[in-house]
Design an enzyme around this catalytic site. Structure first.
Site, PDB file in Angstrom:
ATOM      1  N   ASP A 164      -5.019 -13.553  43.953  1.00 31.41           N
ATOM      2  CA  ASP A 164      -3.622 -14.015  43.981  1.00 31.41           C
ATOM      3  C   ASP A 164      -2.777 -12.948  44.680  1.00 31.41           C
ATOM      4  O   ASP A 164      -2.901 -11.754  44.420  1.00 31.41           O
ATOM      5  CB  ASP A 164      -3.119 -14.239  42.544  1.00 31.41           C
ATOM      6  CG  ASP A 164      -1.833 -15.036  42.503  1.00 31.41           C
ATOM      7  OD1 ASP A 164      -1.841 -16.154  41.955  1.00 31.41           O
ATOM      8  OD2 ASP A 164      -0.795 -14.542  43.019  1.00 31.41           O
ATOM      9  N   ILE A 165      -1.893 -13.417  45.554  1.00 31.80           N
ATOM     10  CA  ILE A 165      -1.101 -12.496  46.375  1.00 31.80           C
ATOM     11  C   ILE A 165      -0.027 -11.789  45.549  1.00 31.80           C
ATOM     12  O   ILE A 165       0.420 -10.684  45.913  1.00 31.80           O
ATOM     13  CB  ILE A 165      -0.491 -13.272  47.574  1.00 31.80           C
ATOM     14  CG1 ILE A 165      -0.194 -12.361  48.732  1.00 31.80           C
ATOM     15  CG2 ILE A 165       0.718 -14.061  47.163  1.00 31.80           C
ATOM     16  CD1 ILE A 165       0.100 -13.131  50.026  1.00 31.80           C
TER      17      ILE A 165
ATOM     18  N   ASN B  32      -2.372 -25.091  35.911  1.00 26.90           N
ATOM     19  CA  ASN B  32      -1.121 -25.848  35.791  1.00 26.90           C
ATOM     20  C   ASN B  32      -1.202 -27.142  36.604  1.00 26.90           C
ATOM     21  O   ASN B  32      -1.637 -27.122  37.757  1.00 26.90           O
ATOM     22  CB  ASN B  32       0.044 -25.003  36.306  1.00 26.90           C
ATOM     23  CG  ASN B  32       0.191 -23.694  35.557  1.00 26.90           C
ATOM     24  OD1 ASN B  32      -0.061 -23.626  34.365  1.00 26.90           O
ATOM     25  ND2 ASN B  32       0.592 -22.651  36.268  1.00 26.90           N
TER      26      ASN B  32
ATOM     27  N   GLN C 211       3.338 -25.762  37.859  1.00 27.24           N
ATOM     28  CA  GLN C 211       2.562 -25.733  39.112  1.00 27.24           C
ATOM     29  C   GLN C 211       3.514 -25.595  40.296  1.00 27.24           C
ATOM     30  O   GLN C 211       4.387 -26.449  40.490  1.00 27.24           O
ATOM     31  CB  GLN C 211       1.730 -27.015  39.255  1.00 27.24           C
ATOM     32  CG  GLN C 211       0.826 -27.003  40.495  1.00 27.24           C
ATOM     33  CD  GLN C 211      -0.047 -28.259  40.608  1.00 27.24           C
ATOM     34  OE1 GLN C 211       0.183 -29.251  39.923  1.00 27.24           O
ATOM     35  NE2 GLN C 211      -1.030 -28.218  41.486  1.00 27.24           N
TER      36      GLN C 211
ATOM     37  N   HIS D 212      -5.746 -25.531  41.257  1.00 24.74           N
ATOM     38  CA  HIS D 212      -6.270 -24.160  41.237  1.00 24.74           C
ATOM     39  C   HIS D 212      -6.348 -23.648  39.806  1.00 24.74           C
ATOM     40  O   HIS D 212      -5.496 -23.961  38.981  1.00 24.74           O
ATOM     41  CB  HIS D 212      -5.426 -23.207  42.084  1.00 24.74           C
ATOM     42  CG  HIS D 212      -3.964 -23.198  41.758  1.00 24.74           C
ATOM     43  ND1 HIS D 212      -3.106 -24.191  42.184  1.00 24.74           N
ATOM     44  CD2 HIS D 212      -3.200 -22.333  41.046  1.00 24.74           C
ATOM     45  CE1 HIS D 212      -1.882 -23.932  41.765  1.00 24.74           C
ATOM     46  NE2 HIS D 212      -1.900 -22.811  41.048  1.00 24.74           N
ATOM     47  N   PHE D 213      -7.370 -22.875  39.550  1.00 24.33           N
ATOM     48  CA  PHE D 213      -7.493 -22.138  38.291  1.00 24.33           C
ATOM     49  C   PHE D 213      -7.058 -20.698  38.533  1.00 24.33           C
ATOM     50  O   PHE D 213      -7.435 -20.097  39.535  1.00 24.33           O
ATOM     51  CB  PHE D 213      -8.953 -22.112  37.804  1.00 24.33           C
ATOM     52  CG  PHE D 213      -9.358 -23.325  37.022  1.00 24.33           C
ATOM     53  CD1 PHE D 213      -9.301 -23.336  35.640  1.00 24.33           C
ATOM     54  CD2 PHE D 213      -9.805 -24.459  37.678  1.00 24.33           C
ATOM     55  CE1 PHE D 213      -9.675 -24.450  34.915  1.00 24.33           C
ATOM     56  CE2 PHE D 213     -10.179 -25.589  36.964  1.00 24.33           C
ATOM     57  CZ  PHE D 213     -10.111 -25.585  35.585  1.00 24.33           C
ATOM     58  N   HIS D 214      -6.265 -20.178  37.600  1.00 29.87           N
ATOM     59  CA  HIS D 214      -5.972 -18.745  37.591  1.00 29.87           C
ATOM     60  C   HIS D 214      -6.978 -18.073  36.666  1.00 29.87           C
ATOM     61  O   HIS D 214      -7.229 -18.560  35.560  1.00 29.87           O
ATOM     62  CB  HIS D 214      -4.588 -18.474  36.992  1.00 29.87           C
ATOM     63  CG  HIS D 214      -3.434 -19.019  37.759  1.00 29.87           C
ATOM     64  ND1 HIS D 214      -2.640 -18.228  38.563  1.00 29.87           N
ATOM     65  CD2 HIS D 214      -2.897 -20.261  37.816  1.00 29.87           C
ATOM     66  CE1 HIS D 214      -1.679 -18.969  39.091  1.00 29.87           C
ATOM     67  NE2 HIS D 214      -1.801 -20.214  38.650  1.00 29.87           N
TER      68      HIS D 214
HETATM   69  P1  AMP Z   1       1.032 -22.016  40.255  1.00 29.37           P
HETATM   70  O1  AMP Z   1       2.389 -21.629  39.735  1.00 29.37           O
HETATM   71  O2  AMP Z   1       0.044 -22.285  39.157  1.00 29.37           O
HETATM   72  O3  AMP Z   1       1.106 -23.123  41.263  1.00 29.37           O
HETATM   73  O4  AMP Z   1       0.486 -20.715  40.971  1.00 29.37           O
HETATM   74  C1  AMP Z   1       0.521 -20.514  42.352  1.00 29.37           C
HETATM   75  C2  AMP Z   1      -0.031 -19.137  42.610  1.00 29.37           C
HETATM   76  O5  AMP Z   1      -0.382 -19.031  43.973  1.00 29.37           O
HETATM   77  C3  AMP Z   1       0.956 -17.977  42.308  1.00 29.37           C
HETATM   78  O6  AMP Z   1       0.374 -17.111  41.354  1.00 29.37           O
HETATM   79  C4  AMP Z   1       1.123 -17.315  43.664  1.00 29.37           C
HETATM   80  O7  AMP Z   1       1.257 -15.910  43.563  1.00 29.37           O
HETATM   81  C5  AMP Z   1      -0.146 -17.712  44.390  1.00 29.37           C
HETATM   82  N1  AMP Z   1      -0.070 -17.732  45.848  1.00 29.37           N
HETATM   83  C6  AMP Z   1       0.857 -18.363  46.608  1.00 29.37           C
HETATM   84  N2  AMP Z   1       0.581 -18.185  47.912  1.00 29.37           N
HETATM   85  C7  AMP Z   1      -0.556 -17.448  47.970  1.00 29.37           C
HETATM   86  C8  AMP Z   1      -1.354 -16.921  49.040  1.00 29.37           C
HETATM   87  N3  AMP Z   1      -1.039 -17.132  50.332  1.00 29.37           N
HETATM   88  N4  AMP Z   1      -2.458 -16.210  48.735  1.00 29.37           N
HETATM   89  C9  AMP Z   1      -2.784 -15.972  47.462  1.00 29.37           C
HETATM   90  N5  AMP Z   1      -2.075 -16.433  46.401  1.00 29.37           N
HETATM   91  C10 AMP Z   1      -0.971 -17.147  46.657  1.00 29.37           C
END
Ligand code: AMP
Length: 139
Positions: free
Chosen positions: A33-34, A89, A96, A102-104
């Protein structure tokens, strides 16, 4: 074009945007995650662009589950964290932000300050029984 196929994760799968990949299978991709909540915070996505978990086919969900397990093993090995949360989410109401399933994997350490909100509600045996019956019949 769906929201998922236009999202940033579809561009990552297509190789149009870089990512820090940590695992890849024929059906799934895991990358850092970025904006991590903790060192090693990893995202695992299917390669087919789908918005919500329940929109995956059963086989895709199984493939994604295998990839989550493999990525979690690598996250734990690389960080040495004693635990982790899996978070997934679905829908903006659930937090979300990227409309691509996606899974965290979020490594947890004692006193990491991330906290945990679990605001349990009261229910009744009758309400639980009625709802469970509906769900046993398919919802
Ligand atoms: P969600 O709130 O569950 O949709 O989480 C989206 C996640 O994607 C967040 O934790 C962001 O930090 C992550 N994210 C968004 N863009 C990128 C990217 N280009 N590379 C890696 N992670 C990302």
């Amino acid at each position: 074009m769906s929201a998922a196929s236009e999202s940033i994760f579809a561009k990552i799968v297509a190789g149009q945007i870089p990512c820090h990949r940590v695992f890849e299978s024929a059906a799934a991709l895991a990358f850092l995650d970025i904006n991590p909540l903790a060192e090693g915070h990893t995202l695992v996505i299917p390669k087919r662009a789908v918005e919500r978990f329940d929109e995956l086919t059963a086989d895709e969900a199984a493939d994604l589950g295998r990839a989550v397990r493999e990525a979690a093993t690598r996250v734990m090995r690389a960080t040495g964290a004693p635990g982790y949360n899996l978070l997934q989410n679905n829908g903006s109401v659930a937090g979300q932000e990227v409309p691509y399933v996606h899974f965290h994997i979020i490594p947890r350490r004692p006193a990491d300050g991330l906290g945990f909100r679990w605001l349990a509600q009261k229910s009744s045996p009758d309400a639980l029984a009625a709802l469970a019956k509906r769900m046993m019949n398919g919802g």
